[in-house]
Design a protein around this motif. Sequence first.
Motif, mmCIF file in Angstrom:
data_model
loop_
_atom_site.group_PDB
_atom_site.id
_atom_site.type_symbol
_atom_site.label_atom_id
_atom_site.label_comp_id
_atom_site.label_asym_id
_atom_site.label_seq_id
_atom_site.Cartn_x
_atom_site.Cartn_y
_atom_site.Cartn_z
ATOM 1 N N CYS A 299 0.837 -1.214 0.000
ATOM 2 C CA CYS A 299 0.000 0.000 0.000
ATOM 3 C C CYS A 299 0.865 1.254 0.000
ATOM 4 O O CYS A 299 0.555 2.240 -0.684
ATOM 5 N N LEU B 242 0.835 4.670 -2.407
ATOM 6 C CA LEU B 242 0.780 6.047 -1.912
ATOM 7 C C LEU B 242 1.934 6.865 -2.491
ATOM 8 O O LEU B 242 1.754 8.024 -2.899
ATOM 9 N N MET C 15 -7.433 5.827 -2.043
ATOM 10 C CA MET C 15 -7.347 4.480 -1.487
ATOM 11 C C MET C 15 -8.728 3.948 -1.113
ATOM 12 O O MET C 15 -9.014 2.754 -1.271
ATOM 13 N N ALA D 246 -7.240 -2.258 -5.255
ATOM 14 C CA ALA D 246 -5.804 -1.984 -5.111
ATOM 15 C C ALA D 246 -5.003 -3.268 -4.967
ATOM 16 O O ALA D 246 -3.828 -3.329 -5.328
#
Length: 251
Positions: free
Chosen positions: A132, A136, A153, A160
């Motif tokens: 993750c 970002l 997100m 994702a």
Amino acid sequence: MTSPQTTGTPPRTTLTRARVLESAVALADRDGLGALTMRSLAREVGIEAMSLYHHVASKEDLLDGVVDVVAAEIQDAVAQLDPLPDDAPSSAWKPTMRRQILTARAVLLRHPWASTVLESRTSFSLHIVRYCDSLLGLMRRGGFSWDLVHHAMHALGSRAFGFSQELFEPDGATAGSAADGGAREGADDEAAAMLQQMADQVPHMVQMLAEVAHDEPGATLGWCDDQTEFEFGLDLILDGLDRLSAAGRTA
């Protein structure tokens, strides 16, 4: 005296938590998630069921562990991709992120049961958090504000990680073994028959399915051509985020 090295008997490999979890993943891949029990896993690795608890404390610990194995596989696969050069234009975030997410999806397609387990977890492994974090970072390089990154997100959600929660999905559509293919086909036929009987109550649904229903050999996780649908949804979200970022908006 014959030395142990010349007897021809292979040395016994010490059982570890890592080996137990790898065997659990292989068992779920082969026989489906429903077949993954503490007893069946003990048989798979050749030990007594009680001995298995030295390596996994409970069924929940086992499920956390197999998610960690799959998440590590995702992270390793993403690490094999060409890194984004330091001098890449800010617009490069989108194709790079798309490629990264589709790489994660390719891993999940090798373990079609894994999305079900991922959805059920209440904590995330370090591999998931690091994956993750890489997403970002890509959005920040694209000029996203932190607020837009946060919204992004939420918008991506499970997508994702390479899967999406379908609105309509007959039982068996995410079966974990080749033997479940017949069950999935039966579920599809049953769902179609049910909708046909309700044609006067759900006319738009029946007309849509008659127009767009797929019978594709390349369909992977659902009753439609779900790879096409997954990429359609992913591109829709990424294009929208790109426009918001270019306009300087946060939400």
